[in-house]
Design a protein around this motif. Structure first.
Motif, PDB file in Angstrom:
ATOM      1  N   ALA A 269       0.767  -1.085  -0.369  1.00 21.26           N
ATOM      2  CA  ALA A 269       0.201   0.270  -0.283  1.00 21.26           C
ATOM      3  C   ALA A 269       1.130   1.322  -0.065  1.00 21.26           C
ATOM      4  N   HIS A 270       2.596   0.808   0.620  1.00 23.94           N
ATOM      5  CA  HIS A 270       3.070   2.368   0.603  1.00 23.94           C
ATOM      6  C   HIS A 270       3.064   2.426  -0.832  1.00 23.94           C
TER       7      HIS A 270
ATOM      8  N   THR B 115       3.195   9.403 -13.341  1.00 20.69           N
ATOM      9  CA  THR B 115       2.363  10.070 -12.613  1.00 20.69           C
ATOM     10  C   THR B 115       0.936   9.493 -12.319  1.00 20.69           C
ATOM     11  N   ILE B 116       0.657   9.480 -13.133  1.00 25.23           N
ATOM     12  CA  ILE B 116      -1.122   8.743 -13.098  1.00 25.23           C
ATOM     13  C   ILE B 116      -0.650   7.220 -11.991  1.00 25.23           C
ATOM     14  N   MET B 117      -0.369   6.794 -11.845  1.00 29.28           N
ATOM     15  CA  MET B 117      -0.326   5.904 -10.912  1.00 29.28           C
ATOM     16  C   MET B 117       0.368   6.504  -9.698  1.00 29.28           C
TER      17      MET B 117
ATOM     18  N   HIS C 212      -1.333   6.647  -4.153  1.00 29.16           N
ATOM     19  CA  HIS C 212      -1.499   7.469  -3.059  1.00 29.16           C
ATOM     20  C   HIS C 212      -2.527   7.363  -2.862  1.00 29.16           C
ATOM     21  N   SER C 213      -3.614   7.106  -3.374  1.00 30.44           N
ATOM     22  CA  SER C 213      -4.727   7.202  -3.009  1.00 30.44           C
ATOM     23  C   SER C 213      -5.197   5.988  -2.332  1.00 30.44           C
TER      24      SER C 213
ATOM     25  N   GLU D 170      -2.803   4.348  -0.231  1.00 30.79           N
ATOM     26  CA  GLU D 170      -2.110   4.630   0.670  1.00 30.79           C
ATOM     27  C   GLU D 170      -3.527   5.895   1.551  1.00 30.79           C
ATOM     28  N   THR D 171      -3.893   6.900   1.675  1.00 28.36           N
ATOM     29  CA  THR D 171      -4.211   7.472   2.106  1.00 28.36           C
ATOM     30  C   THR D 171      -5.804   6.570   2.349  1.00 28.36           C
ATOM     31  N   GLY D 172      -6.219   6.042   1.737  1.00 29.40           N
ATOM     32  CA  GLY D 172      -7.344   4.970   2.151  1.00 29.40           C
ATOM     33  C   GLY D 172      -7.077   3.984   2.601  1.00 29.40           C
ATOM     34  N   ALA D 173      -5.788   3.229   3.033  1.00 30.44           N
ATOM     35  CA  ALA D 173      -5.650   2.168   4.367  1.00 30.44           C
ATOM     36  C   ALA D 173      -4.862   2.827   5.237  1.00 30.44           C
ATOM     37  N   SER D 174      -4.597   4.149   4.976  1.00 27.80           N
ATOM     38  CA  SER D 174      -3.951   4.503   6.759  1.00 27.80           C
ATOM     39  C   SER D 174      -5.260   5.243   7.267  1.00 27.80           C
TER      40      SER D 174
END
Length: 233
Positions: free
Chosen positions: A98-99, A214-216, A221-222, A224-228
């Protein structure tokens, strides 16, 4: 004129004739490579332009990936880079990575491997053109020097050395240099032209890879944000 040229070639010494044959084979090989590589690079450019337009018009990358995989043909050019990167991204995501840094590192490595393979295919056999362009004049010069030396040696058995006696030998020797230049000049022109085209095409591959990454990265990042966010909850 043509018959005189043929007579000079036939009357040349065996070493000069061997040089002429080698140069003729080198010229044929250079022209074959130049024609085939020109077609390959031109087709690769067309395919790259079409895929680049399709990529930036696609809203869902998963559907584009499925189209590439299910097309029945091995992906080439940008499609190969995209397929390798997206496949690795999905694989890492399924493994629970997820990182963002880990996802991007794996995706970038896969794309670099695909890029290297495409670069190798585009640059394949270009070295032959460079070899012909750099070595053919010297091979022709060797034939000329050998022919001139043979012509002057034959004058040792002639009491009255005149221009008419030495001219045929020098003429047949100079043909080797002419053939060497005939083989080298088109090879150098084709090498410079194809190298420029390949470099420009590889630059387009790199620009596409940067945009795709850049797209990936935004998607990673989304994730990782959702997992956190779920962990905090």
């Amino acid at each position: 004129m043509n018959s005189e040229l043929i007579d000079l070639v036939l009357m040349a010494s065996p070493v000069v004739q061997a040089v002429m044959v080698i140069l003729a084979l080198m010229s044929i090989a250079a022209w074959s490579v130049a024609i085939s590589k020109s077609y390959q690079v031109r087709q690769a450019g067309k395919v790259a332009k079409q895929f680049d337009q399709t990529f930036w018009q696609t809203q869902e990358l998963t559907s584009l990936f499925n189209q590439v995989v299910q097309s029945g043909e091995k992906p080439k050019g940008m499609a190969s880079i995209f397929e390798a990167g997206f496949r690795e991204f999905v694989r890492l995501k399924k493994q629970g990575v997820a990182h963002t840094s880990d996802l991007m590192a794996g995706t970038q490595r896969a794309m670099k491997v695909a890029y290297s393979k495409e670069s190798e295919q585009l640059e394949n056999r270009l070295a032959l053109l460079a070899t012909v362009g750099s070595s053919a004049p010297y091979i022709g010069l060797f034939g000329t020097v050998w022919g001139v030396m043979h012509a002057f040696q034959s004058l040792g058995n002639v009491q009255n050395a005149t221009l008419a006696a030495v001219a045929p030998g020098i003429s047949e020797a100079l043909i080797a240099t002419a053939i060497g230049l005939f083989a080298a000049i088109p090879a150098v022109i084709a090498y410079n032209r194809l190298t420029n085209q390949v470099d420009r095409l590889l630059g387009e591959y790199e620009n596409f890879a940067e945009g795709f990454l850049t797209i990936m990265q935004r998607q990673a990042h989304s994730l990782e944000t959702g997992a956190s966010g779920q962990n905090n909850a």
